[in-house]
Design an enzyme around this catalytic site. Structure first.
Site, short mmCIF file in Angstrom:
data_model
loop_
_atom_site.label_atom_id
_atom_site.label_comp_id
_atom_site.label_asym_id
_atom_site.label_seq_id
_atom_site.Cartn_x
_atom_site.Cartn_y
_atom_site.Cartn_z
CE LYS A 22 18.65 57.74 -20.48
NZ LYS A 22 19.59 56.67 -20.38
CG ASN A 23 17.95 53.74 -21.76
OD1 ASN A 23 18.90 54.54 -21.81
ND2 ASN A 23 17.38 53.16 -20.56
NE ARG A 96 26.82 51.94 -15.51
CZ ARG A 96 27.55 50.94 -15.47
NH1 ARG A 96 28.62 51.45 -15.09
NH2 ARG A 96 27.57 49.99 -15.87
CB CYS A 120 26.50 55.63 -11.70
SG CYS A 120 25.01 54.74 -11.57
NE ARG A 125 24.22 51.12 -13.95
CZ ARG A 125 23.59 52.15 -14.85
NH1 ARG A 125 23.60 53.29 -14.32
NH2 ARG A 125 23.27 51.78 -16.10
N PRO A 126 28.97 47.29 -12.59
CG PRO A 126 29.40 45.17 -11.46
CD PRO A 126 28.52 46.22 -11.39
CG ASP A 128 30.80 41.28 -13.61
OD1 ASP A 128 29.96 42.19 -13.64
OD2 ASP A 128 30.65 40.33 -12.79
CG LEU A 129 27.54 39.95 -16.18
CD1 LEU A 129 26.05 39.72 -16.40
CD2 LEU A 129 28.16 38.35 -15.70
CG ASP A 319 15.33 52.47 -16.34
OD1 ASP A 319 15.75 52.33 -17.63
OD2 ASP A 319 16.15 52.35 -15.41
CB ILE A 341 17.45 46.31 -11.37
CG1 ILE A 341 16.05 45.23 -12.10
CG2 ILE A 341 18.35 46.00 -12.41
CD1 ILE A 341 16.31 44.16 -12.54
NE ARG A 411 23.18 61.04 -17.59
CZ ARG A 411 23.55 59.92 -17.13
NH1 ARG A 411 24.09 60.02 -15.95
NH2 ARG A 411 24.14 58.95 -17.85
#
Ligand code: EPZ
Length: 433
Positions: A22-23, A96, A120, A125-126, A128-129, A319, A341, A411
């Site tokens: 998925k990722n 996201r 979430c 989980r911004p 900004d980076l 995960d 994390i 999901r």
């Protein structure tokens, strides 16, 4: 809402096919925006998150053609006629990873209006980076009304970007943007996850010039245009690790087909330390060449407790933290699980405790003391990996466990109840009202 009922006590024996990651699939789908030529992705999993991103890409104007079935689908995505560079809140808030369209849209079209994803369950989980990196590459960015408004006159310009900490998504977004920028971009302290490598390899197949793939420093020479490609999505190491831990919890012997241990380095060692046998295997099936698989077996006797701390790849993946904790609830001895994390990724703890687990939290660490048996109970899924950890716990529990809100599960896990039932688990999906 559907729920899943598990009656614990059966061991698992047989084969489980591991699908595409998925990722990896999500950023690969976003990469289709970088070119007007068709990008074909095979071995794509059949998951809700994939559908969500496909819907977003279609509203941008991407033409998507799907072939195949559960045993591996392929999508051909063509971003020849993009009609919108806006990613609306109602789609972004569902998942996201839709923020991954930001870099490609700005790089190819010079503009993008992408909703901020919002938090979430597992944390703020911004992004900004992602935003700062695009500004470093020359994009002008305004945050207004919950949206990121980005624009650039002319092409983005290459630059060195040093990440203060490892971010998978920021590495992926900026690697895609840099592939069309003018000049050289260096991404320092980049993520090294196999899914990032898979994206880099696909971008190279599309004509991108990327050095340092697999290391923490990616050097990208921007090109003016990218072409199409045919790319097979790598196997899902998190799905493989999840089912390996299911065998650890329930006992038995299972072959995880279509996957290998290459991308599960730290996990395999931890599972072996707990007493699970886990090895690569190849079954000769004639002219087609051997099909790879991971062989997982738990002989009789209980496993032992092992401490883990989550870390960016090649460390123990966050995960798999919830699944590992479920596994540790019924081992001999104690274990300490530390999550580094995300700031709120222990929501499975109160649910496991309701099943009789003995877990105490100390900040970012959980101390788990093995108990002889768990007892089945109605439990609530809160996020993708927490929900599957409750399924794993149910496999070993006395009596029935009912996992509610299984849309979280859908999901990231394709037909989990079918795959486990085929190996002997007493598990069924009950259609909700
Ligand atoms: C990816 O999320 C995965 N999702 C996650 O998997 C995974 O847990 C995570 O990487 C870590 O491996 C996808 O690939 C679609 P990060 P991502 O950027 O990219 C903070 C699952 O269950 N951060 O590496 O969002 C962030 O809040 C999901 O399949 C910032 O502060 O993760 C987190 O604490 C869950 N600012 C840490 O960094 C930023 O701009 C690592 O996040 C970006 C991230």
């Amino acid at each position: 809402m559907d729920h899943i009922r598990i009656r614990g006590g059966n061991s698992l024996n047989g084969d489980i096919r591991i699908g595409g990651a998925k990722n990896a699939a999500l950023p690969l789908m976003a990469a289709s925006l970088l070119t007007d030529a068709p990008l074909t992705l095979s071995n794509l999993p059949h998951l809700a998150d994939i559908t969500t991103l496909a819907n977003l890409l279609v509203q941008h104007g991407v033409d998507i053609h799907m072939e195949g079935d559960h045993e591996g689908r392929s999508l051909t995505l063509s971003a020849k006629n993009i009609t919108s560079t806006t990613a609306p809140y109602d789609l972004v808030r569902k998942m996201r990873a839709t923020a991954l369209v930001l870099g490609p849209l700005v790089a190819r079209f010079g503009q993008a209006r992408v909703s901020l994803p919002g938090g979430c369950a597992i944390g703020a989980r911004p992004i900004d980076l992602h935003i700062k990196g695009l500004q470093d590459l020359g994009a002008e960015i305004e945050l207004e009304g919950g949206y990121v408004n980005a624009k650039t006159s002319g092409r983005l310009r290459g630059k060195e970007i040093v990440f203060p900490f490892v971010s998978v998504g920021a590495t992926e977004n900026l690697m895609m943007a840099a592939s069309l920028a003018e000049g050289e971009t260096r991404l320092v302290n980049a993520a090294r996850e196999p899914e990032v490598i898979d994206l880099a390899n696909c971008l190279v197949a599309m004509g991108a010039q990327i050095d340092g793939i697999g290391t923490d420093t990616l050097i990208i020479q921007g090109v003016e245009q990218l072409g199409g490609a045919h790319h097979r999505v790598i196997a899902d190491r998190i799905e493989a690790g999840t089912y390996a831990m299911a065998v650890a919890v329930a006992g038995g012997a299972v072959r995880l087909t279509g996957a290998n241990l290459d991308n599960l380095g730290a996990v395999a060692e931890v599972l072996r330390s707990a007493g699970l046998s886990i090895e690569n295997g190849v079954v000769e099936n004639g002219a087609a060449g051997g099909q790879e698989f991971i062989s997982v077996q738990r002989e009789n006797g209980r496993l032992i407790g092992v401490d883990v701390m989550t870390d960016p790849y090649p460390g123990f993946p966050t995960d798999l933290q919830a699944q590992f904790m479920a596994m540790m609830t019924t081992v001999n001895g104690a274990s300490m699980v530390t999550e580094t994390i995300f700031e709120n990724r222990f929501m499975h703890v109160p649910e496991l405790t309701r099943m009789g687990a003995s877990i105490t939290l100390h900040g970012g660490s959980a101390m788990i003391r093995g108990v002889p048996r768990l007892t089945g109970a109605p439990v609530m899924a809160t996020d993708l990996r927490a929900s599957v950890s409750l399924v794993l716990a149910g496999l070993a529990a006395d009596g029935d466990t009912i996992v509610n809100r299984v849309y979280h599960l859908d999901r990231g896990y394709e037909r989990v109840e079918e795959k486990l039932a085929a190996c002997g688990a007493e598990i069924e999906r009950i259609k909700g009202g």
